[in-house]
Design an enzyme around this catalytic site. Structure first.
Site, PDB file in Angstrom:
ATOM      1  N   HIS A   1       0.799  -1.227   0.000  1.00 30.28           N
ATOM      2  CA  HIS A   1       0.000   0.000   0.000  1.00 30.28           C
ATOM      3  C   HIS A   1       0.831   1.277   0.000  1.00 30.28           C
ATOM      4  O   HIS A   1       0.278   2.368  -0.043  1.00 30.28           O
ATOM      5  CB  HIS A   1      -0.964   0.027   1.194  1.00 30.28           C
ATOM      6  CG  HIS A   1      -0.272   0.187   2.523  1.00 30.28           C
ATOM      7  ND1 HIS A   1       0.217  -0.875   3.233  1.00 30.28           N
ATOM      8  CD2 HIS A   1       0.020   1.290   3.250  1.00 30.28           C
ATOM      9  CE1 HIS A   1       0.767  -0.424   4.354  1.00 30.28           C
ATOM     10  NE2 HIS A   1       0.669   0.890   4.387  1.00 30.28           N
TER      11      HIS A   1
HETATM   12  C1  UD1 Z   1      -2.331   5.471   5.591  1.00 35.22           C
HETATM   13  C2  UD1 Z   1      -1.072   6.012   6.256  1.00 35.22           C
HETATM   14  C3  UD1 Z   1       0.047   5.000   6.146  1.00 35.22           C
HETATM   15  C4  UD1 Z   1      -0.390   3.657   6.680  1.00 35.22           C
HETATM   16  C5  UD1 Z   1      -1.659   3.219   6.001  1.00 35.22           C
HETATM   17  C6  UD1 Z   1      -2.133   1.949   6.642  1.00 35.22           C
HETATM   18  C7  UD1 Z   1      -0.622   8.428   6.185  1.00 35.22           C
HETATM   19  C8  UD1 Z   1       0.168   9.480   5.539  1.00 35.22           C
HETATM   20  N1  UD1 Z   1      -0.615   7.229   5.597  1.00 35.22           N
HETATM   21  O1  UD1 Z   1      -2.064   5.311   4.201  1.00 35.22           O
HETATM   22  O2  UD1 Z   1       1.159   5.450   6.892  1.00 35.22           O
HETATM   23  O3  UD1 Z   1       0.629   2.719   6.448  1.00 35.22           O
HETATM   24  O4  UD1 Z   1      -2.663   4.232   6.177  1.00 35.22           O
HETATM   25  O5  UD1 Z   1      -3.108   1.296   5.944  1.00 35.22           O
HETATM   26  O6  UD1 Z   1      -1.226   8.669   7.197  1.00 35.22           O
HETATM   27  N2  UD1 Z   1      -9.471   4.832   1.508  1.00 35.22           N
HETATM   28  C9  UD1 Z   1     -10.612   4.073   1.439  1.00 35.22           C
HETATM   29  N3  UD1 Z   1     -11.202   3.711   2.614  1.00 35.22           N
HETATM   30  C10 UD1 Z   1     -10.717   4.071   3.828  1.00 35.22           C
HETATM   31  C11 UD1 Z   1      -9.550   4.846   3.883  1.00 35.22           C
HETATM   32  C12 UD1 Z   1      -8.933   5.214   2.711  1.00 35.22           C
HETATM   33  O7  UD1 Z   1     -11.099   3.736   0.358  1.00 35.22           O
HETATM   34  O8  UD1 Z   1     -11.314   3.688   4.857  1.00 35.22           O
HETATM   35  C13 UD1 Z   1      -8.814   5.216   0.228  1.00 35.22           C
HETATM   36  C14 UD1 Z   1      -9.138   6.652  -0.161  1.00 35.22           C
HETATM   37  O9  UD1 Z   1      -9.252   6.720  -1.551  1.00 35.22           O
HETATM   38  C15 UD1 Z   1      -7.878   7.386   0.269  1.00 35.22           C
HETATM   39  C16 UD1 Z   1      -6.797   6.331   0.072  1.00 35.22           C
HETATM   40  O10 UD1 Z   1      -7.410   5.105   0.396  1.00 35.22           O
HETATM   41  O11 UD1 Z   1      -7.650   8.554  -0.473  1.00 35.22           O
HETATM   42  C17 UD1 Z   1      -5.578   6.545   0.969  1.00 35.22           C
HETATM   43  O12 UD1 Z   1      -5.964   6.656   2.337  1.00 35.22           O
HETATM   44  P1  UD1 Z   1      -5.028   7.464   3.375  1.00 35.22           P
HETATM   45  O13 UD1 Z   1      -5.525   7.268   4.757  1.00 35.22           O
HETATM   46  O14 UD1 Z   1      -4.850   8.872   2.931  1.00 35.22           O
HETATM   47  O15 UD1 Z   1      -3.632   6.803   3.177  1.00 35.22           O
HETATM   48  P2  UD1 Z   1      -3.236   5.275   3.175  1.00 35.22           P
HETATM   49  O16 UD1 Z   1      -2.618   4.963   1.865  1.00 35.22           O
HETATM   50  O17 UD1 Z   1      -4.376   4.453   3.637  1.00 35.22           O
HETATM   51  N1  UDP Z   2      -3.618  -5.902   8.587  1.00 36.65           N
HETATM   52  C1  UDP Z   2      -4.906  -6.436   8.607  1.00 36.65           C
HETATM   53  N2  UDP Z   2      -5.497  -6.766   7.431  1.00 36.65           N
HETATM   54  C2  UDP Z   2      -4.886  -6.584   6.215  1.00 36.65           C
HETATM   55  C3  UDP Z   2      -3.570  -6.035   6.219  1.00 36.65           C
HETATM   56  C4  UDP Z   2      -2.983  -5.689   7.411  1.00 36.65           C
HETATM   57  O1  UDP Z   2      -5.484  -6.631   9.681  1.00 36.65           O
HETATM   58  O2  UDP Z   2      -5.500  -6.913   5.174  1.00 36.65           O
HETATM   59  C5  UDP Z   2      -2.984  -5.552   9.873  1.00 36.65           C
HETATM   60  C6  UDP Z   2      -1.635  -6.180  10.115  1.00 36.65           C
HETATM   61  O3  UDP Z   2      -1.756  -7.449  10.723  1.00 36.65           O
HETATM   62  C7  UDP Z   2      -0.993  -5.171  11.037  1.00 36.65           C
HETATM   63  C8  UDP Z   2      -1.532  -3.836  10.554  1.00 36.65           C
HETATM   64  O4  UDP Z   2      -2.723  -4.164   9.838  1.00 36.65           O
HETATM   65  O5  UDP Z   2      -1.431  -5.394  12.363  1.00 36.65           O
HETATM   66  C9  UDP Z   2      -0.555  -3.146   9.664  1.00 36.65           C
HETATM   67  O6  UDP Z   2      -1.191  -2.071   9.052  1.00 36.65           O
HETATM   68  P1  UDP Z   2      -0.778  -1.521   7.618  1.00 36.65           P
HETATM   69  O7  UDP Z   2       0.022  -2.509   6.880  1.00 36.65           O
HETATM   70  O8  UDP Z   2      -2.039  -1.022   7.001  1.00 36.65           O
HETATM   71  O9  UDP Z   2       0.048  -0.214   7.988  1.00 36.65           O
HETATM   72  P2  UDP Z   2       1.587   0.040   8.365  1.00 36.65           P
HETATM   73  O10 UDP Z   2       1.939  -0.870   9.476  1.00 36.65           O
HETATM   74  O11 UDP Z   2       2.379  -0.157   7.135  1.00 36.65           O
HETATM   75  O12 UDP Z   2       1.593   1.472   8.748  1.00 36.65           O
END
Ligand code: UD1
Ligand code: UDP
Length: 356
Positions: free
Chosen positions: A201
């Site tokens: 991601h």
């Molecule tokens: C965010 C965090 C990242 C973390 C990740 C975990 C920041 C800068 N990034 O990235 O550090 O590793 O979460 O998963 O805070 N969206 C949905 N549904 C949701 C949320 C988001 O569809 O419930 C989509 C939206 O189009 C959104 C995109 O995902 O624009 C990105 O979401 P965002 O929270 O901005 O960043 P992540 O890539 O999820």
């Molecule tokens: N995780 C989850 N379902 C998924 C992918 C990740 O429950 O489909 C959990 C994973 O076990 C861990 C956490 O989400 O506990 C990690 O989050 P993510 O990878 O979104 O973010 P990051 O750690 O990179 O910030």
């Protein structure tokens, strides 16, 4: 104490802290910023981790970094004015962490950062900017590993740093009995030790079509040797619209926490750009290949099962096949023992309030 969560990787970090505060009878309020809102990125963790529902929901939603952080700050500032917390506890490195830490510091109230001191030294990562800024405005820096404490000392923050271990591991260890009851393996038709689990991601991997194409090529190669399971994050899904994924790769929606740990535990190898999954695989003893050029969690390499392999197809495939054939050394860092939250709350109450 006001405890903040906003995105998927926050929920498993706040859960053990909330439980510890509850156990000590310390008044605590949970704030959900709403950065993540899809049921599979948010609600599922409340049921899987038996967490109380948020006391306050800020409903900020998605948007650019500035938009999202600003909405968190505005909404959190009003809340802080309303409830006057003594301590604001933020975890991790997402935009919600940054927004709430900045507001807390200016309120002013005591700000505690859990998972402090991690540094990838990759300033192009939005999380790296968040980590550095949050650490510098916080009063208590709770570090998961000695390398994190060293980073904080090097930035002049040694006086505020405490080595406490890893709160994600608290949740992981206490969840293992429930993980055993997960039915995800049957649902996906998997048997243990026979598949690769993939999560992707990071913007650097999924936002650029060429890099994403390269990673899919690597996965297709690996799928010739074993099943590949790929729960897809919404950011990644939105970038996959024009790409074909081979039928050899089992794709799913994001999975819940207990299912994710079950998949990590039984995988032959995990390929990921997640921060948290690098740590979880280390504790579970599952080999992990991190598809990035750097990690902010080097202890998972020096004392765990992680290898940082970048995004070159040949290297990813070569390393994966090597693990599928030979396995990898299992080991886990000190203090990743399930007691990090206890240490954190001990420190907070002893320093901050002599009533406890
Ligand atoms: C965010 C965090 C990242 C973390 C990740 C975990 C920041 C800068 N990034 O990235 O550090 O590793 O979460 O998963 O805070 N969206 C949905 N549904 C949701 C949320 C988001 O569809 O419930 C989509 C939206 O189009 C959104 C995109 O995902 O624009 C990105 O979401 P965002 O929270 O901005 O960043 P992540 O890539 O999820
Ligand atoms: N995780 C989850 N379902 C998924 C992918 C990740 O429950 O489909 C959990 C994973 O076990 C861990 C956490 O989400 O506990 C990690 O989050 P993510 O990878 O979104 O973010 P990051 O750690 O990179 O910030």
């Amino acid at each position: 104490m006001l405890v903040v969560a906003g995105a998927r990787p926050n929920f498993m970090k706040v859960a053990p802290i909330l439980k510890e505060l509850e156990l000590r009878g310390i008044e605590n309020l949970l704030v959900h910023t709403g950065q993540h809102y899809d049921p599979l990125l948010s609600d599922v963790f409340f049921s899987d981790l038996a967490m109380k529902q948020p006391d306050y929901s800020l409903d900020v939603g998605s948007g650019s970094h500035a938009y999202q952080t600003a909405r968190v700050m505005e909404a959190f500032e009003s809340l802080v004015e309303e409830v006057s917390p003594d301590v604001v506890i933020v975890v991790g490195d997402v935009n919600s962490t940054l927004g709430c830490a900045l507001v807390g510091a200016k309120a002013p109230c005591t700000v505690a950062h859990v998972e402090a001191g991690l540094r990838s030294r990759d300033w192009a990562m939005p999380e790296e900017v968040n980590r550095v800024a949050v650490d510098h405005v916080s009063d208590y820096l709770f570090a998961p590993s000695p390398d994190a404490v060293d980073n904080l000392k090097n930035e002049g923050l040694g006086d505020k740093s405490y080595l406490v271990g890893n709160v994600m591991v608290d949740t992981l260890l206490s969840s293992l009995p429930l993980v055993e009851k997960s039915t995800i393996m049957e649902k996906l038709g998997l048997v243990g030790d026979s598949y690769a689990l993939v999560t992707l991601h990071r913007p650097s991997n999924v936002d650029d079509p060429d890099t994403l194409g390269t990673l899919l090529e690597a996965l297709e190669n690996i799928a010739q040797a074993c099943k590949v399971v790929f729960p897809i994050h919404p950011r990644t899904l939105s970038k996959l619209e024009n790409k074909t994924i081979s039928p050899n790769i089992i794709t799913t929606e994001p999975v819940g926490y207990l299912d994710c740990i079950a998949l990590e535990k039984h995988a032959k190898v995990v390929l990921t750009d997640s921060g948290g999954i690098q740590e979880e695989t280390t504790v579970l003893g599952t080999p992990c290949l991190t598809l990035r050029e750097s990690t902010e969690r080097p202890i998972t390499v020096s004392e765990g099962t992680n290898q940082v392999v970048g995004t070159d197809v040949n290297i990813i495939v070569e390393k994966s096949l090597e693990i599928i054939k030979n396995g990898y050394l299992k080991r886990s860092p000190a203090l990743w023992d399930g007691k990090a939250s206890e240490r954190i709350v001990n420190i907070l109450v002893s320093k901050w309030d002599t009533r406890y």
